[in-house]
Design a protein around this motif. Sequence first.
Motif, PDB file in Angstrom:
ATOM      1  N   GLN A 137       0.828  -1.211   0.000  1.00  0.00           N
ATOM      2  CA  GLN A 137       0.000   0.000   0.000  1.00  0.00           C
ATOM      3  C   GLN A 137       0.863   1.263   0.000  1.00  0.00           C
ATOM      4  O   GLN A 137       0.591   2.220  -0.722  1.00  0.00           O
ATOM      5  CB  GLN A 137      -0.917   0.021   1.226  1.00  0.00           C
ATOM      6  CG  GLN A 137      -1.983  -1.035   1.222  1.00  0.00           C
ATOM      7  CD  GLN A 137      -2.699  -1.114   2.562  1.00  0.00           C
ATOM      8  OE1 GLN A 137      -2.278  -0.506   3.548  1.00  0.00           O
ATOM      9  NE2 GLN A 137      -3.786  -1.884   2.598  1.00  0.00           N
ATOM     10  N   LEU A 138       1.907   1.236   0.815  1.00  0.00           N
ATOM     11  CA  LEU A 138       2.772   2.415   0.919  1.00  0.00           C
ATOM     12  C   LEU A 138       3.587   2.629  -0.359  1.00  0.00           C
ATOM     13  O   LEU A 138       3.804   3.769  -0.774  1.00  0.00           O
ATOM     14  CB  LEU A 138       3.684   2.278   2.137  1.00  0.00           C
ATOM     15  CG  LEU A 138       2.958   2.286   3.486  1.00  0.00           C
ATOM     16  CD1 LEU A 138       3.900   1.912   4.617  1.00  0.00           C
ATOM     17  CD2 LEU A 138       2.314   3.641   3.749  1.00  0.00           C
ATOM     18  N   VAL A 139       4.025   1.540  -0.983  1.00  0.00           N
ATOM     19  CA  VAL A 139       4.766   1.655  -2.243  1.00  0.00           C
ATOM     20  C   VAL A 139       3.848   2.212  -3.335  1.00  0.00           C
ATOM     21  O   VAL A 139       4.266   3.047  -4.133  1.00  0.00           O
ATOM     22  CB  VAL A 139       5.360   0.286  -2.652  1.00  0.00           C
ATOM     23  CG1 VAL A 139       5.849   0.293  -4.084  1.00  0.00           C
ATOM     24  CG2 VAL A 139       6.495  -0.095  -1.710  1.00  0.00           C
ATOM     25  N   GLU A 140       2.607   1.744  -3.356  1.00  0.00           N
ATOM     26  CA  GLU A 140       1.642   2.237  -4.343  1.00  0.00           C
ATOM     27  C   GLU A 140       1.398   3.740  -4.182  1.00  0.00           C
ATOM     28  O   GLU A 140       1.193   4.452  -5.166  1.00  0.00           O
ATOM     29  CB  GLU A 140       0.307   1.494  -4.212  1.00  0.00           C
ATOM     30  CG  GLU A 140       0.346   0.081  -4.737  1.00  0.00           C
ATOM     31  CD  GLU A 140       0.518   0.024  -6.237  1.00  0.00           C
ATOM     32  OE1 GLU A 140      -0.242   0.702  -6.949  1.00  0.00           O
ATOM     33  OE2 GLU A 140       1.433  -0.690  -6.689  1.00  0.00           O
ATOM     34  N   ARG A 141       1.426   4.228  -2.941  1.00  0.00           N
ATOM     35  CA  ARG A 141       1.225   5.657  -2.677  1.00  0.00           C
ATOM     36  C   ARG A 141       2.509   6.458  -2.832  1.00  0.00           C
ATOM     37  O   ARG A 141       2.528   7.661  -2.592  1.00  0.00           O
ATOM     38  CB  ARG A 141       0.660   5.853  -1.274  1.00  0.00           C
ATOM     39  CG  ARG A 141      -0.760   5.349  -1.154  1.00  0.00           C
ATOM     40  CD  ARG A 141      -1.474   5.797   0.100  1.00  0.00           C
ATOM     41  NE  ARG A 141      -0.614   6.142   1.210  1.00  0.00           N
ATOM     42  CZ  ARG A 141      -0.827   5.788   2.476  1.00  0.00           C
ATOM     43  NH1 ARG A 141      -1.876   5.060   2.788  1.00  0.00           N
ATOM     44  NH2 ARG A 141      -0.006   6.168   3.424  1.00  0.00           N
TER      45      ARG A 141
END
Length: 136
Positions: A18-22
């Motif tokens: 999730q954090l990489v996607e953001r």
Amino acid sequence: MPLCYSQLTLSDRRRLHQLVERKVPVGEIARQLGRHRSTIYRELKRNTFHDAEFPEYSGYYSGIANDISKERRRRLRKLSRHPQLRELVIEQLKALWSPEQIAGRLLADGVSAVRVCTETIYRFIYGKEDCALELF
């Protein structure tokens, strides 16, 4: 950050995805997951999915990363993959041979085509899966 090392769990990997996607910076990801940033870099490098035919599908996906990690850990267990070698090592440990003696004798005699080092034998002795054998 925890004082004792532990593997990343599937939930950690989902949060990381999730954090990489953001596009959150790695330092911030590490802080939020309570890990060192080198752990995050290593995780992304080792477990990112790469597809040569469809490069647009390449990236870090938590489920695939977890599968890649489990496969890597499974491959590393040499004594689990070679049952004859495992039985030979167990037999010699029960005869009170040291891991150094076992590794040296296997190499010198050429008993097995697969080489095993003392560290592998120690990991086998004290590993979670084989602790029930009480070879220590």
